[in-house]
Design an enzyme around this catalytic site. Structure first.
Site, PDB file in Angstrom:
ATOM      1  N   CYS A  62       0.721  -1.161   0.113  1.00  8.09           N
ATOM      2  CA  CYS A  62      -0.009  -0.183   0.197  1.00  8.09           C
ATOM      3  C   CYS A  62       0.833   1.359   0.171  1.00  8.09           C
ATOM      4  CB  CYS A  62      -0.684  -0.032   1.464  1.00  8.09           C
ATOM      5  SG  CYS A  62      -1.914   1.384   1.556  1.00  8.09           S
ATOM      6  N   GLY A  63       0.498   2.302  -0.582  1.00  7.25           N
ATOM      7  CA  GLY A  63       1.185   3.587  -0.560  1.00  7.25           C
ATOM      8  C   GLY A  63       1.197   4.017   1.042  1.00  7.25           C
TER       9      GLY A  63
END
Length: 170
Positions: A38-39
């Site tokens: 995930c970012g």
């Protein structure tokens, strides 16, 4: 009043062993759904820093990997643990991968996200790294969206208030 609390739930640890959340009675809990691709995954570093600072005051961070958002947690449990330890030196508990939304949501997350069940908040995770704060008595007290980092002033203020409260005698 027959209120359910967080200590009524059992979960699987990363190795598949059943753990009762009552083991965390008397601790302030920060429950977070995580993902390795995930970012926002760098929040693991910030969560570890938070854990290092407040563990002695009674904080426990409970990470629940989930593949519910953008399929950003493709790893199996063993690989998740290895990733968390190698990339972010995570020492707080990381549990088995679960679902945190919809009809497949783990009962813990059904409780955390539903005001009718937890008595306090209505907030389903909209993405990875959604955070729930639980007091020493196992009651859900607040939540923070993904974009709220563990370094956020309002988050820290809420956490410190809970850490300064004593658990009710049972």
């Amino acid at each position: 009043m027959n209120e359910q609390n967080i200590f009524d739930f059992k979960v699987l640890d990363i190795k598949g062993e059943e753990i009762s959340l009552s083991n965390y009675s008397g601790k302030v809990l920060l429950i977070v759904n995580t993902a390795s691709e995930c970012g926002y995954t760098d929040q693991l570093r910030l969560l570890q820093r938070l854990y290092d600072k407040y563990k002695k005051d009674g904080l426990e961070i409970l990470a629940f990997p989930s593949n519910d958002f953008g399929e950003q947690e493709p790893l199996n449990n063993e690989a998740i643990l290895q990733f968390c330890k190698q990339e972010y030196n995570v020492t707080f508990p990381v549990f088995a991968r679960i679902s945190v939304k919809g009809i497949e949501a783990h009962p813990l997350y059904q409780f955390l996200s539903n005001k009718k069940r937890n008595g306090k908040i209505q907030s389903k995770p909209l993405w990875n790294f959604h955070k729930y704060l639980v007091d020493r008595n196992g009651m859900v007290r607040d939540y923070f969206l993904t974009i709220t980092t563990p370094e956020n002033k309002n988050f820290r203020k809420q956490l410190e208030l809970l850490l300064n409260e004593k658990a009710a005698s049972l």
